[in-house]
Design an enzyme around this catalytic site. Structure first.
Site, PDB file in Angstrom:
ATOM      1  N   ASN A 143     -69.455   8.304 -78.914  1.00  0.00           N
ATOM      2  CA  ASN A 143     -69.291   9.460 -79.803  1.00  0.00           C
ATOM      3  C   ASN A 143     -70.238   9.425 -80.996  1.00  0.00           C
ATOM      4  OD1 ASN A 143     -67.901  11.884 -80.034  1.00  0.00           O
ATOM      5  ND2 ASN A 143     -66.642  11.101 -81.693  1.00  0.00           N
ATOM      6  N   GLU A 395     -69.119  20.154 -87.598  1.00  0.00           N
ATOM      7  CA  GLU A 395     -70.441  20.755 -87.614  1.00  0.00           C
ATOM      8  C   GLU A 395     -71.103  20.694 -88.988  1.00  0.00           C
ATOM      9  OE1 GLU A 395     -70.277  24.038 -84.071  1.00  0.00           O
ATOM     10  OE2 GLU A 395     -69.464  24.615 -86.012  1.00  0.00           O
ATOM     11  N   ASP A 461     -64.458   3.558 -78.491  1.00  0.00           N
ATOM     12  CA  ASP A 461     -64.237   3.341 -79.918  1.00  0.00           C
ATOM     13  C   ASP A 461     -64.516   4.628 -80.688  1.00  0.00           C
ATOM     14  OD1 ASP A 461     -63.755   2.167 -82.315  1.00  0.00           O
ATOM     15  OD2 ASP A 461     -65.152   0.518 -82.061  1.00  0.00           O
TER      16      ASP A 461
END
Length: 774
Positions: A143, A395, A461
């Site tokens: 991520n 964002e 994670d």
């Protein structure tokens, strides 16, 4: 009898006990494991290193070889698997909270982190674990990916040849390397749609001077230095309003926009042209004689042209909250307090953008312009989004100490991706999962990584709560069990996610568990029981959730409470509660640390003490759990959710089959607590102390001593399994801390398959094989 060479090789392999490649553990098999979470840089080192200064947030020297050298410490602690921090190469340098020792700034997924070792070191760790009958789970920080580069030739001399994802990212932010970033406005706001020049948005002082949109000048020419910079060289800038607002369109004079007198803080002067009589502003109309200024907006913007009242432009805190032009509101009504003031009373203000920029002309919502940390996160104009929908939090926000606003890629006039210098956070770009090329590359990567290093499980994670449909595909590509780290205390949300990813960290129960065993929290046990009941009713399979109370991002239990009873109850709950036990390295030593980075100390500096009472306590419970799983009642124990009972709000009973775990928040200073049950079913024994429960009038009386937890098991079964010494073996110098670790170890040795066979047995088997050939 004839035997092919293939059959001969297989026969020799079976005789010599050489194991075939490790097969991936299923979810059901992971339920049997007890997992020890290792932060590689802080667990063990194979070299001489200086003292680890955790505050500096630098690499301290831990590596994979150090883990190999201390696997016996983990195995003797009773854990059957370890989970290690991310292994890939990281961005170097101290930016963003120190160096990337934690593994959250991946630079290249196809290269290993040289601080931890090389390819052979990681393979050796995997082989060493499997050789001891243990398993390896690896954290993967997918991520945190932002790279847009895929180059085939970049991976020459890497551990395998694949296209890669590499962060070709430079430090964007300030015009020079100081502590504060300079955000870059949208390129599309310039009349010529060309990139902003350095002098248009940067200033070489310690604080930035924002440049308004070029399009607001009547002649559309660039702003001159004197038009947007401080009137003199002090510590704070004086913003210059738009030139176009003056009736004569001539440049502003010094006295028209500078401080009324030379103090430390500026007093901005509004536009002269906005006064009804077009006369110059008087001193008292725009200055305040206190230490802090209160800027006065244009009088002319009020519908009634009357003077502004004090409460309309002032705030009584230490820092001013500027009031935007009323004229920008569609209804021309006064701004409300919440529209121009800080969202809460802290030291930094949160400016509110013009309402008129929203497509629907409705007021901005709180979450669109505020952030609850110490630093503000500016919200770009909604109109720049291609779909005109509101910006989402991820964002425009960054979770570090300093903001890095990332505009939407689609806002550029040519619809090409933003260049690094135009927007620029070096990480935290969440759009990578939506790019098919990146998605495919990441799935290829994880499949090859798992096969290359014989990984048994993957942990996501900092998974975040976006791209929910992405994670199952990534896990499927890995081909192993996956544990997602979804940081949410919302039971409904976590259980809903389990429909897509069966392994998740149980954050909702963890939040209740850390408070449940505190002596000063009389309702804690009830709250924990309620939360466990919620998860049971909402989740598809609560037994596949990771059960924990500590990790690298959370406060350690020993910093929350120093009471030994509290710490032992927390350990017992992690290991005996519903779900897969997951313990963060150092909890077995009651290590302290309230927050990052202080909760990440170097374990090797403690010397790996096996005589530590919490180490022995953890080892005892882990070994009992493993013995229980391997017993004839193991299936029932493993697949049964605990029956939950509460006694006087202070004692929690978790029953799974024949095992009753007794937890409490009475504290170490509470002498005894009696609980009486019938003796008809079983005569119970506490396997932690190996003491039988006394019987009085055919009733058994449980006594909680000094707030310590108990694990009750039928006395006869405890003797049969070798969990506790029989009465004949008991001696007067019985250790009150319990000598179970020795006895269980002996019992386990007798039950476990022999891994090191004697030469005689091997020779006999080899001769038998040769006889078969003949």
């Amino acid at each position: 009898m004839k035997l092919s060479l293939k059959d001969l090789a297989l026969s020799i392999i079976l005789v010599l006990g050489v194991a075939p490649p490790v097969q991936a553990l299923s979810a059901e098999e992971w339920k049997k494991q007890s997992v020890y979470n290792v932060m590689t840089d802080r667990f063990a080192t194979s070299k001489v290193v200086p003292h680890c200064d955790v505050k500096a947030e630098k690499y301290c020297g831990g590596n994979w070889q150090g883990i190999v050298d201390h696997l016996d410490y983990i195995r003797d602690l009773g854990f059957t698997a370890i989970s290690i921090s991310p292994v890939v190469e990281q961005l170097e340098g101290p930016e963003y909270h120190g160096e990337a020792y934690h593994g959250h700034r991946p630079k290249n997924y196809y290269r290993l982190n040289p601080h931890f070792g090389n390819e052979e070191d990681l393979k050796e760790l995997s082989d060493a674990l499997h050789g001891k009958g243990m398993y390896l789970m690896v954290d993967v920080a997918i991520n945190h990916t932002i790279s847009e580069y895929f180059e085939d030739d970049y991976f020459k001399n890497t551990y395998f040849d694949k296209t890669h994802i590499d962060h070709k990212c430079k430090e964007h932010c300030s015009c020079h390397h100081d502590k504060f970033p300079r955000p870059v406005p949208h390129n599309g706001t310039k009349p010529d749609h060309k990139p902003w020049k350095h002098e248009e948005h940067c200033h070489h002082g310690k604080f930035p001077r924002p440049v308004p949109h070029n399009g607001t000048k009547p002649d559309h020419k660039p702003w001159k230095h004197e038009e947007h910079c401080s009137c003199h060289h002090d510590k704070f800038p004086r913003p210059v309003p738009h030139n176009g607002t003056k009736p004569d369109h001539k440049p502003w004079k010094h006295e028209e926009h500078c401080s009324c007198h030379h103090d430390k803080f500026p007093r901005p002067v509004p536009h002269n042209g906005t006064k009804p009589d077009h006369k110059p502003w008087k001193h008292e109309e725009h200055c305040h004689h206190g230490k802090f200024p209160r800027p006065i907006p244009h009088n002319g913007t009020k519908p009634d042209h009357k003077p502004w009242k004090h409460e309309e432009h002032c705030h009584h805190g230490r820092f001013p909250r500027p009031v935007p032009h009323n004229g920008t509101k569609p209804d021309h009504k006064p701004w409300k307090h919440e529209e121009h003031c800080s969202c809460h009373h802290d030291k930094f203000s949160r400016p509110v953008p013009h309402n008129g920029t929203k497509p629907d002309h409705k007021p901005w919502k709180h979450e669109e312009h505020c952030h609850h940390g110490k630093f503000l996160r500016p919200v770009p104009h909604n109109v720049t989004k291609p779909d005109h929908k509101p910006w989402k939090h991820e964002e425009h926000c960054h979770h570090g100490k300093f903001p890095r606003p990332v505009p939407h890629n689609g806002t550029k006039p040519d619809h090409k991706p933003w260049k690094h210098e135009e927007h620029c956070s070096c990480h935290e770009d969440h759009s990578v999962h939506e790019r098919p090329s990146a998605k495919g590359a990441l799935e290829d990567y994880i499949q090859t990584f798992v096969e290359t290093f014989q990984i048994d499980g993957i942990r996501f994670d900092a998974m975040g709560d976006k791209y929910r449909k992405y994670w199952p595909d990534f896990c499927k590509a890995a081909g192993v069990f996956c544990m997602g780290d979804l940081k949410s205390s919302d039971s409904l949300k976590v259980c809903d996610w389990q429909n897509d990813l069966e392994g998740l960290s149980n954050f909702p129960v963890r939040e209740s568990a850390v408070k449940a065993f505190l002596m000063n929290n009389p309702e804690g046990i009830v709250d924990l029981a309620d939360k466990m009941t919620d998860m049971r009713g909402l989740c598809v399979n609560p037994l596949l959730l990771g059960n924990f109370v500590e990790n690298k991002d959370l406060p350690r239990m020993a910093s929350i409470s120093s009471d030994p009873a509290t710490l032992k109850n927390a350990i017992a709950f992690v290991l005996m509660g519903d779900g897969i036990p997951m313990m963060y390295n150092g909890q077995e030593l009651a290590m302290r640390g309230e927050e990052v980075p202080y909760n990440r100390p170097a374990i090797w500096e403690k010397g790996f003490p096996k005589r530590n009472p919490y180490y022995k306590f953890t080892s005892t419970i882990n070994r009992f759990r493993k013995a229980m799983i391997e017993s004839k009642d193991g299936e029932a124990f493993l697949n049964m959710q605990s029956d939950i009972s509460i006694v006087d709000k202070r004692i929690l009973l978790l029953r799974r089959g024949k095992v009753i775990t007794v937890l409490n928040n009475l504290g170490s200073y509470y002498i005894h607590f009696h609980y009486t049950v019938s003796a008809e079913e079983h005569k119970w024994m506490d396997v932690l102390s190996c003491k039988s429960v006394p019987v009085q009038d055919n009733r058994q009386v449980f006594m909680v001593r000094n707030g310590e937890p108990m694990i009750l098991y039928p006395e006869e079964s405890a003797y049969e399994m070798g969990l506790c010494p029989s009465p004949i073996q008991l001696t007067e110098d019985y250790n009150s801390e319990g000598s179970l670790s020795i006895n269980v170890e002996e019992a386990q040795t007798s039950k476990a398959p022999e891994q090191n066979r004697g030469f005689t047995n091997v020779l006999a088997a080899l001769l038998l094989s040769l006889l078969m050939i003949l």
